[in-house]
Design an enzyme around this catalytic site. Sequence first.
Site, PDB file in Angstrom:
ATOM      1  N   ASP A 220       0.831  -1.205   0.000  1.00  0.00           N
ATOM      2  CA  ASP A 220       0.000   0.000   0.000  1.00  0.00           C
ATOM      3  C   ASP A 220       0.869   1.260   0.000  1.00  0.00           C
ATOM      4  O   ASP A 220       1.847   1.338   0.750  1.00  0.00           O
ATOM      5  CB  ASP A 220      -0.872  -0.029   1.270  1.00  0.00           C
ATOM      6  CG  ASP A 220      -1.946   1.032   1.276  1.00  0.00           C
ATOM      7  OD1 ASP A 220      -2.851   0.945   0.440  1.00  0.00           O
ATOM      8  OD2 ASP A 220      -1.868   1.954   2.106  1.00  0.00           O
ATOM      9  N   GLU A 282       1.941  -0.423  -4.934  1.00  0.00           N
ATOM     10  CA  GLU A 282       0.987   0.624  -5.303  1.00  0.00           C
ATOM     11  C   GLU A 282       1.753   1.935  -5.164  1.00  0.00           C
ATOM     12  O   GLU A 282       2.058   2.364  -4.056  1.00  0.00           O
ATOM     13  CB  GLU A 282      -0.225   0.631  -4.366  1.00  0.00           C
ATOM     14  CG  GLU A 282      -1.278   1.626  -4.835  1.00  0.00           C
ATOM     15  CD  GLU A 282      -2.041   2.322  -3.720  1.00  0.00           C
ATOM     16  OE1 GLU A 282      -3.124   2.847  -4.000  1.00  0.00           O
ATOM     17  OE2 GLU A 282      -1.566   2.356  -2.572  1.00  0.00           O
TER      18      GLU A 282
HETATM   19  C1  NOJ Z   1      -4.321   3.017  -0.825  1.00  0.00           C
HETATM   20  C2  NOJ Z   1      -5.483   2.090  -0.677  1.00  0.00           C
HETATM   21  O1  NOJ Z   1      -5.716   1.441  -1.904  1.00  0.00           O
HETATM   22  C3  NOJ Z   1      -6.644   2.915  -0.214  1.00  0.00           C
HETATM   23  O2  NOJ Z   1      -7.832   2.170  -0.190  1.00  0.00           O
HETATM   24  C4  NOJ Z   1      -6.329   3.470   1.143  1.00  0.00           C
HETATM   25  O3  NOJ Z   1      -7.364   4.347   1.537  1.00  0.00           O
HETATM   26  C5  NOJ Z   1      -5.012   4.260   1.146  1.00  0.00           C
HETATM   27  N1  NOJ Z   1      -3.981   3.557   0.462  1.00  0.00           N
HETATM   28  C6  NOJ Z   1      -4.543   4.517   2.544  1.00  0.00           C
HETATM   29  O4  NOJ Z   1      -4.116   3.325   3.125  1.00  0.00           O
END
Ligand code: NOJ
Length: 563
Positions: A220, A282
């Site tokens: 993440d 990500e």
């Molecule tokens: C990216 C995640 O995909 C999202 O759902 C989340 O709100 C943020 N990171 C914070 O963790």
Amino acid sequence: MTDLLDVPAAKGDGSDAASDPTWWRQAAVYQIYPRSFADSDGDGIGNLRGITSRADYLAALGIDAVWLSPFYPSALADGGYDVADYRDVDPRIGTLDDFDEMVAALHGAGIRVVVDIVPNHTSDLHEWFREALASPKGSPARDRYIFRDGLGADGELPPADWTSTFGGPAWEPVGDGQWYFHHFATEQPDLNWDNPEVREDFLHTLRFWSDRGVDGFRIDVAHMLTKDLPAPGEPLPPQAELEAMPRDGRHPLFDRDDVHEVYAGWREVFDAYDPPRTAVAEAWVESAERRARYASKEGLGQAFNFDLLEADFDAAQFRRIITANLELAATSGSSTTWVFSNHDVVRHATRYGLPPRGDRPGKGGAEWLLAGGPERELDRAAGLARARAATMLELALPGSSYLYQGEELGLHEVADIPDDERQDPSFFRNPGVDMGRDGCRVPLPWTTDGPSFGFGDGPAHLPQPAWFADHAAGAQDGVEGSTLELYRAALALRRKLQTGEELEWLETGPADVLAFRRPNGWVSVTNFGDAPVPLPDGEVLLSSAPLDGGVLPGATTAWVMAR
Ligand code: NOJ
């Protein structure tokens, strides 16, 4: 059509395929948002046993792996991305034993398991943060997070005017003159990645899940972990200055070059397993070139490419993005990834039923859709036809395809969730501006009736609209031409046809048509326009809509085996 659909069954653990260290390069990975997938105990919240009970469905779908969004203990301030304990399961979702059973069932069905790691921030309920609050300024417990003195005589003003990604202030007071930093919701304090204990603890977490048989990790906001802030007592730069700074590796908050030192350490952990554990970053970074750093084999190995997700259903945009990302993957040594939908964006069937992005005011997503009522200018049928065509194109591309639960049912965004039933902090932190992400997180419809369309025995935690009945898995199972059967057929064929990671564009003439050929003669042709066009020569294997004689209708993809 073709006997190629008669593919061999997926291989289970212990086979050569299960130990293949390159499995991820061209995998079809299905994202499960656990709270909204299947609820085995009727409490309205999806759970791990629910996933286990659907292992056959997942195997029949033909995916190679599942990625589970967070299932860890959480107060759900951000849909589980506020983790209170990285090495346990939220009691509403199950137990560690349930997790082990789920992994065994999925592995038995030939499906690998990827879990989400959220290293930028913890929940404010994490034991470290509670300890930090109970400890004095300057203590080791506070050093695991990012605390600063407030401004003003008694620290009653924030240390800086920074705003959070979800809107509202990014600094929160703790009552003793100090404030902590949170990129996201108030309940998600950012960790201090300069702290060795923080670094060590995540290595422990990666080993914990790897030892339980997890095959890979989705990281993440991988680009946000390390920060370079002035020492306590020194002034922080104002928001306007932060925004003006280039994100070239030296920005104090985003995409810093030194974050790759963290991932080099993680790679050592991954490579200690056989086969090595995989990871996908990500990383919403400035350029495709900077994204490639996250995909390096000395680091996470692969990174999400969201370029198609951000594009219109448009031949020129698709071609440019595909070409650029394949070139980039070739230089980084990784394979590229393709995504149209996930738990953070408006579902692609809906996006493609709206006017092109450039013609939409404001943020251009769900907000616009909702501004004039849920059905404003949304063409559901056109959106779904384009989504089906886009997905078939995606599945024929070299690289990994990440699919989001419910897209195989042709689900649209649920636009009209009542305000008091919404859950997403981005909705509550931006009143009237951001509708949030609940509309793509509504629990799946499995059957055409029942209190939650077969999701569970009781009502679901987010309200499901009546039109979900038409999309239920049970309503599409075995029905020729249904979106579910299209995904099954396409994934089965993809597994059979998957080949080297090259692509050759075929020049078709019409600007609205994209056609490409893989090394084994597998041709994918997509008509992005409205007028029918001739099909290429060869045996038609599958199409996203019925073919009209020898022509390819608008908003349709066909796969053809070149003669
Ligand atoms: C990216 C995640 O995909 C999202 O759902 C989340 O709100 C943020 N990171 C914070 O963790």
